[in-house]
Structures are given as C-alpha cells and as structure tokens.
Write a protein that holds these residues in place. Structure first.
Motif, PDB file in Angstrom:
ATOM      1  N   THR A 226       0.827  -1.214   0.000  1.00 51.04           N
ATOM      2  CA  THR A 226       0.000   0.000   0.000  1.00 51.04           C
ATOM      3  C   THR A 226       0.853   1.253   0.000  1.00 51.04           C
ATOM      4  O   THR A 226       0.329   2.366  -0.002  1.00 51.04           O
ATOM      5  CB  THR A 226      -0.907   0.043   1.247  1.00 51.04           C
ATOM      6  OG1 THR A 226      -0.088   0.048   2.427  1.00 51.04           O
ATOM      7  CG2 THR A 226      -1.841  -1.151   1.275  1.00 51.04           C
ATOM      8  N   ILE A 230      -1.490   4.933  -0.877  1.00 48.97           N
ATOM      9  CA  ILE A 230      -2.160   5.706   0.166  1.00 48.97           C
ATOM     10  C   ILE A 230      -1.813   7.186   0.066  1.00 48.97           C
ATOM     11  O   ILE A 230      -0.766   7.565  -0.454  1.00 48.97           O
ATOM     12  CB  ILE A 230      -1.790   5.181   1.570  1.00 48.97           C
ATOM     13  CG1 ILE A 230      -0.279   5.347   1.829  1.00 48.97           C
ATOM     14  CG2 ILE A 230      -2.214   3.744   1.749  1.00 48.97           C
ATOM     15  CD1 ILE A 230       0.137   5.018   3.232  1.00 48.97           C
ATOM     16  N   ARG A 232      -0.544  10.583   1.625  1.00 47.17           N
ATOM     17  CA  ARG A 232       0.358  10.977   2.695  1.00 47.17           C
ATOM     18  C   ARG A 232       0.311  12.485   2.873  1.00 47.17           C
ATOM     19  O   ARG A 232       0.673  13.237   1.956  1.00 47.17           O
ATOM     20  CB  ARG A 232       1.791  10.532   2.387  1.00 47.17           C
ATOM     21  CG  ARG A 232       1.989   9.026   2.379  1.00 47.17           C
ATOM     22  CD  ARG A 232       3.430   8.677   2.055  1.00 47.17           C
ATOM     23  NE  ARG A 232       3.656   7.248   2.042  1.00 47.17           N
ATOM     24  CZ  ARG A 232       3.996   6.530   3.097  1.00 47.17           C
ATOM     25  NH1 ARG A 232       4.156   7.124   4.265  1.00 47.17           N
ATOM     26  NH2 ARG A 232       4.194   5.220   2.990  1.00 47.17           N
ATOM     27  N   LYS A 277      -5.283  11.697  -4.756  1.00 44.67           N
ATOM     28  CA  LYS A 277      -5.765  10.426  -4.200  1.00 44.67           C
ATOM     29  C   LYS A 277      -7.058  10.640  -3.428  1.00 44.67           C
ATOM     30  O   LYS A 277      -7.285  11.702  -2.838  1.00 44.67           O
ATOM     31  CB  LYS A 277      -4.684   9.801  -3.322  1.00 44.67           C
ATOM     32  CG  LYS A 277      -3.494   9.321  -4.159  1.00 44.67           C
ATOM     33  CD  LYS A 277      -2.367   8.789  -3.327  1.00 44.67           C
ATOM     34  CE  LYS A 277      -1.231   8.310  -4.234  1.00 44.67           C
ATOM     35  NZ  LYS A 277      -0.045   7.882  -3.466  1.00 44.67           N
ATOM     36  N   GLN A 279      -8.221   9.707  -0.651  1.00 49.97           N
ATOM     37  CA  GLN A 279      -8.204   9.971   0.789  1.00 49.97           C
ATOM     38  C   GLN A 279      -7.839  11.410   1.137  1.00 49.97           C
ATOM     39  O   GLN A 279      -7.949  11.818   2.290  1.00 49.97           O
ATOM     40  CB  GLN A 279      -7.205   9.027   1.492  1.00 49.97           C
ATOM     41  CG  GLN A 279      -7.446   7.555   1.223  1.00 49.97           C
ATOM     42  CD  GLN A 279      -6.531   7.052   0.107  1.00 49.97           C
ATOM     43  OE1 GLN A 279      -6.282   7.768  -0.865  1.00 49.97           O
ATOM     44  NE2 GLN A 279      -6.044   5.831   0.261  1.00 49.97           N
TER      45      GLN A 279
END
Length: 346
Positions: A226, A230, A232, A277, A279
């Motif tokens: 991952t 992910i 950051r 991304k 997230q």
C-alpha cells in the motif's frame, strides 16, 4: 492463517560456498502474507543461512502463524517503531557474513540466496545489486540492472547512472555485514520514505567493488503493498528531507548531487499525484494553493533533459489549476508505463 507444519528441505550449498547469510524480514500485521516469504526462505537451496523475522509490534497474530516452524527461523518481537527500526534491530542481531533483506508481503524464489552469493563471489564484489520480478494482476515484469562490475572510482565517475540503477529497494541485494558495521550504516528511522535509497547510497559509496546481476532473484508482489497507493499528508516535506540527506551523504564524500534538479521536479509532480488520491481531505482551492507554494522550490531547469526538461518547463509556466488537470491525465499515462522510465525515487 497458519504456516505449513512441514519445513521444506534445504540443500547443502555447492562447492566452497560456506559464508553465512542472514536474511532479515521486518513484519507488521503480516499474518496474511508472512507464510509465503517464510516458506520461500526455508526452502532456499543455500543452506548456511539464518532467517530473522522482526515482528514490529503487530496487532494481529503474525507471531502465532510462524510457530509451526519452531527454531527453523528466528523470531524477534519488539514494540512498534516502523520498518527502519525493525530492519536495524535485525542488523544488530544478525551474525552472517552477508546480509539480505526481504519484505513480509513478497516471495523469494528457492535459488535467491545461492544465486546472490555465487554472483558476489564470482564477481569479487562487496555489494551485489540484482534484479527482481514485479508481479501485479497476473502480469510479471522483470526489473533488472545492466550487468557489470565497477570499482569505487568507476562508480564515482558514472554517478548519475549508479544512482539510477537499483537503489530504490533493499531486496534483491547482498551486503557485507563487515562494511555495514565498520561504517555504522543503518536505516534512518526518522524517514518514512526514501530510507531504502539512502541506506543503499551510503553503502554504495563504501563498497570497493559493485557487481550488477541482470537477472531477477526476488518477487515483488505489488498488490500486497500500500506504500504507493495511500495518501500521505506530509509527502512533499518527507521527500525533501530525503533529498537533503542524500545531498549530505554525497557532500561527505566530496560529491555533488547530479540529480538534484531531476529529483526536485519529480517531487513536485509526486506531490500533485498525492493530492489527487481519494483519501486527500483538501478542497480544490487548498490543493491549488499548495501547488502554487511548492512551485517556489522548482529548479531553473538548466541541466535537465528529455521529459524532465519538458515537465519542469510546464510546472514553472502553468498555474496550479492547470497543473492539477494535467497531472490527472499524466497519472493514467504513467500507470501503464514500465518502471524503467520513471527514474530514481527517493
């Protein structure tokens, strides 16, 4: 999930290969994958080796699934401190003349260690850099360096090439523990990214002879990782810290970083990709503001060539919103390009 109850038979090494190899595996919440790498290591054709698995404070049953193997491998349990902390602990505990690393979510072909030792010994090297196979969605891509052997003076003469040739990871490599110990080379536990590259760089500049093997000896299972998927929050700052460490290491050896401009350009685009991304909690306006602020760090572009000169020019001339849209397109293109065109990543 439990590992198998039968330890695979390991064969005696071929003529004269008696040097002990310590293979270090950091593991965190790896109960679902650790069996694959454990069985791969226990099934190696090279016999004179120790397997050190460092359980970095796992919250799952990583340690329990390894119990069937008993003393065939050495399990060290510690409080969570990150992958660099786990690898450093493994280095302190290792007793082999040679050191190798593997990740808890990959796999090791049965001839990995034997092939590495043979290549190192036959090439008279202090450092072996071999290739690996990248496995993703049923597709296999071999990522291998150009074969050769170079002295320390030759490495310095072709530094740009050396920095781009396999330093991004610590697997598929063989190190001498004596060199690591003599120069106190360890992983930087303050760096969550770029720690592999900087570890390899420090070792590269201490090795008298570097051997490159143009065949894969390790399998990197992309779908288990991952690290690159992910979001950051501090990606850009961490990458800059990694670059600063790289510059300090080179300066200590009276060398200048020949990839400074290229890396700063790459970091800029990596930051934008990171902002895209799912997230990422930032608004579109906040993202554009972050891009504008980061533009102040961009190099002038002199000395850059090819695609990086073009990317640098676009980054310096286009507004934040346009760059954000451009990167949305570039992400799709980069996603289908082979690793070799992406350049060094620290």
């Amino acid at each position: 999930m439990a590992c198998g109850n039968n330890t695979p038979e390991r064969l005696e090494p071929d003529g004269g290969m008696i040097l002990k190899v310590s293979v270090i595996v950091p593991a965190y919440n790896a109960a679902g994958t650790i069996c694959t790498v454990a069985e791969g290591l226990l099934g190696q054709t090279y016999r004179n080796m120790e397997i050190i698995i460092v359980d970095d404070g796992s919250k799952d049953n990583t340690a329990d699934v390894l119990k069937p193997y008993g003393e065939a491998l050495r399990l060290i349990r510690k409080e969570n401190g990150g992958v660099s902390s786990a690898r450093n602990r493994g280095l302190r505990e290792a007793s082999g003349e040679y050191i190798m690393f593997a990740d808890a979510d990959d796999s090791c072909p049965p001839d990995m260690v034997q092939t590495a030792v043979e290549a190192m010994e036959n090439g008279g090297g202090d450092y072996l850099i071999a290739g690996y196979t990248k496995v993703c969605g049923g597709k296999r891509v071999d990522c291998v360096p150009k074969a050769g052997a170079y002295s320390q003076s030759q490495i310095r003469e072709r530094l740009s090439e050396a920095l781009s040739n396999g330093l991004n990871c610590v697997y598929a490599k063989l190190y001498k523990r004596s060199i690591l110990t003599e120069y106190a080379i360890a992983f930087d536990e303050t760096l969550p990214l770029g720690e592999d590259f900087n570890f390899n760089l420090e070792y590269l500049l201490r090795a008298e002879r570097v051997v490159y093997l143009d065949r894969p000896i390790y399998s990197y299972l992309v779908e288990n990782s991952t690290a690159t998927t992910i979001y950051r929050k501090d990606l850009y700052a961490v990458r800059r810290r990694s670059l600063e460490k790289m510059d300090r290491t080179l300066a200590a050896h009276r060398l200048e970083n020949p990839m400074e401009g290229l890396l700063r350009t790459k970091f800029f685009y990596a930051m934008i990709f990171n902002l895209q991304k799912k997230q990422c909690p930032m608004t579109y306006g906040e993202k554009c503001a972050a891009i504008k602020k980061a533009k102040a760090d961009l190099p002038a572009g002199t000395g850059l060539g090819g695609k990086y000169r073009l990317l640098n020019g676009m980054a310096r001339s286009l507004p934040g919103g346009a760059l954000y849209g451009l990167c949305a397109v570039l992400r799709k293109v980069i996603g289908i390009l082979p690793d070799r065109v992406r350049g060094v990543s620290i």
